[in-house]
Scaffold this motif. Sequence first.
Motif, PDB file in Angstrom:
ATOM      1  N   UNK A  40      38.240  92.894  18.737  1.00 45.36           N
ATOM      2  CA  UNK A  40      39.088  91.804  18.316  1.00 45.36           C
ATOM      3  C   UNK A  40      38.406  90.575  17.884  1.00 45.36           C
ATOM      4  N   UNK A  41      39.111  89.675  16.725  1.00 44.20           N
ATOM      5  CA  UNK A  41      38.349  88.608  16.547  1.00 44.20           C
ATOM      6  C   UNK A  41      39.071  87.413  17.440  1.00 44.20           C
ATOM      7  N   UNK A  42      38.563  86.443  17.431  1.00 47.88           N
ATOM      8  CA  UNK A  42      38.982  85.238  18.079  1.00 47.88           C
ATOM      9  C   UNK A  42      40.470  84.876  18.044  1.00 47.88           C
ATOM     10  N   UNK A  43      41.209  84.837  16.870  1.00 41.80           N
ATOM     11  CA  UNK A  43      42.497  84.690  16.685  1.00 41.80           C
ATOM     12  C   UNK A  43      43.347  85.609  17.405  1.00 41.80           C
ATOM     13  N   UNK A  44      42.884  86.997  17.364  1.00 41.22           N
ATOM     14  CA  UNK A  44      43.522  87.851  17.613  1.00 41.22           C
ATOM     15  C   UNK A  44      43.748  88.005  19.203  1.00 41.22           C
ATOM     16  N   UNK A 103      30.989  81.386  27.311  1.00 39.50           N
ATOM     17  CA  UNK A 103      31.511  80.295  26.255  1.00 39.50           C
ATOM     18  C   UNK A 103      32.838  80.751  25.908  1.00 39.50           C
ATOM     19  N   UNK A 104      33.536  79.559  25.870  1.00 37.25           N
ATOM     20  CA  UNK A 104      35.071  79.770  25.578  1.00 37.25           C
ATOM     21  C   UNK A 104      35.337  78.778  24.054  1.00 37.25           C
ATOM     22  N   UNK A 105      36.201  79.661  23.312  1.00 36.30           N
ATOM     23  CA  UNK A 105      36.664  78.973  22.165  1.00 36.30           C
ATOM     24  C   UNK A 105      38.113  78.546  22.338  1.00 36.30           C
ATOM     25  N   UNK A 106      38.462  76.955  22.711  1.00 36.09           N
ATOM     26  CA  UNK A 106      39.683  76.604  22.867  1.00 36.09           C
ATOM     27  C   UNK A 106      40.635  76.759  21.603  1.00 36.09           C
ATOM     28  N   UNK A 107      42.063  77.032  21.735  1.00 37.01           N
ATOM     29  CA  UNK A 107      42.982  76.670  20.782  1.00 37.01           C
ATOM     30  C   UNK A 107      43.909  75.630  21.393  1.00 37.01           C
ATOM     31  N   UNK A 150      29.381  86.123  27.814  1.00 44.83           N
ATOM     32  CA  UNK A 150      30.475  86.398  27.460  1.00 44.83           C
ATOM     33  C   UNK A 150      31.443  85.254  26.525  1.00 44.83           C
ATOM     34  N   UNK A 151      32.351  85.817  25.845  1.00 46.24           N
ATOM     35  CA  UNK A 151      33.196  84.963  25.126  1.00 46.24           C
ATOM     36  C   UNK A 151      34.622  85.058  25.540  1.00 46.24           C
ATOM     37  N   UNK A 152      35.165  83.948  25.689  1.00 53.51           N
ATOM     38  CA  UNK A 152      36.597  83.829  26.284  1.00 53.51           C
ATOM     39  C   UNK A 152      37.389  82.927  25.255  1.00 53.51           C
ATOM     40  N   UNK A 153      38.802  83.091  25.093  1.00 57.62           N
ATOM     41  CA  UNK A 153      39.674  82.214  24.571  1.00 57.62           C
ATOM     42  C   UNK A 153      40.404  81.341  25.543  1.00 57.62           C
ATOM     43  N   UNK A 154      40.659  79.823  25.475  1.00 58.90           N
ATOM     44  CA  UNK A 154      41.774  79.366  26.312  1.00 58.90           C
ATOM     45  C   UNK A 154      42.515  78.617  25.331  1.00 58.90           C
ATOM     46  N   UNK A 155      43.809  78.499  25.958  1.00 58.77           N
ATOM     47  CA  UNK A 155      44.856  77.885  25.044  1.00 58.77           C
ATOM     48  C   UNK A 155      45.401  76.573  25.830  1.00 58.77           C
ATOM     49  N   UNK A 184      42.234  76.555  16.028  1.00 54.73           N
ATOM     50  CA  UNK A 184      40.981  76.210  16.974  1.00 54.73           C
ATOM     51  C   UNK A 184      40.839  74.879  17.026  1.00 54.73           C
ATOM     52  N   UNK A 185      40.558  74.660  18.580  1.00 56.70           N
ATOM     53  CA  UNK A 185      40.312  73.164  18.881  1.00 56.70           C
ATOM     54  C   UNK A 185      38.658  72.859  19.078  1.00 56.70           C
ATOM     55  N   UNK A 186      38.029  73.848  19.656  1.00 60.46           N
ATOM     56  CA  UNK A 186      36.526  73.727  19.770  1.00 60.46           C
ATOM     57  C   UNK A 186      35.967  74.665  20.541  1.00 60.46           C
ATOM     58  N   UNK A 187      34.742  74.684  20.923  1.00 65.72           N
ATOM     59  CA  UNK A 187      33.977  75.611  21.651  1.00 65.72           C
ATOM     60  C   UNK A 187      33.089  74.896  22.877  1.00 65.72           C
TER      61      UNK A 187
END
Length: 250
Positions: free
Chosen positions: A57-61, A102-106, A15-20, A86-89
């Motif tokens: 949705x894309x990562x930024x959205x 896996x998270x993509x951090x912002x 799964x792909x996530x985002x964290x801020x 974007x900060x990193x993965x």
Amino acid sequence: MNVQRDGIGAVETMAVAVDLAIFTVRDDTLQVLLIERGKAPFLGRVALPGGYVRAQENLDHAARRELQEETDIRSAGDKSGLHLEQLGSYGDPGRDPRGRVVTVAYLALGPNLPTPVAGTDARHAYWTPVQELLAAPDTLAFDHATILRDAVERARTRLEYTTVAAAFCAEPFSVSDLRRVYEAVWGIALDPSNFRRKVTRAEGFLEATGEQRIPEVGRPAALYRKGEAELLIPPLLRSTNATRPPVAPG
């Protein structure tokens, strides 16, 4: 978490996530936005806001949606002045007990950000000083202490080589307002006269408005807005501007 087979062995679907990591400066202190988790895992623990990326949705959205849903703070595109990058993965196998995520951090930076309003799976959202968390990394759920530490260092480096410090300042702002941002993010004291000389001479960093702020005591302060430059030329390095040692990021 779905498991597929490819004829050789089991293949776990990630799964792909985002964290801020959302920073603002309050009371001359660098603060980060946290949520109290309302669902397992880590029920009741504090964490950075974030969530899964949806299929369409894309990562930024996804980052902007999570920002609004969990905190009711909006990002770039609504003229809020919030800087988002974007900060990193982060993908260590054990970072999430629910499975391989896996998270993509912002990294987000903004001036005078409001008191957040929790939503969706967050019980509570609030600002807290960054240094308190860096001193107690076990406070944060998942691997968010690592993400926070990386985000703080990214923000500190950005202030050395780019004009992003102005993202912390509501326009118009004074040089003193800007200096307090640098001091809060870097965790150091700066010489006011030397700082003023360097930032006002930096190419395209500041644009004078022709206005002044009249304080109750002291001299009027000239007011500025951010100029067109994105890079800070020459750079403003922590190592050559501190009047006391910087606070370590972790």
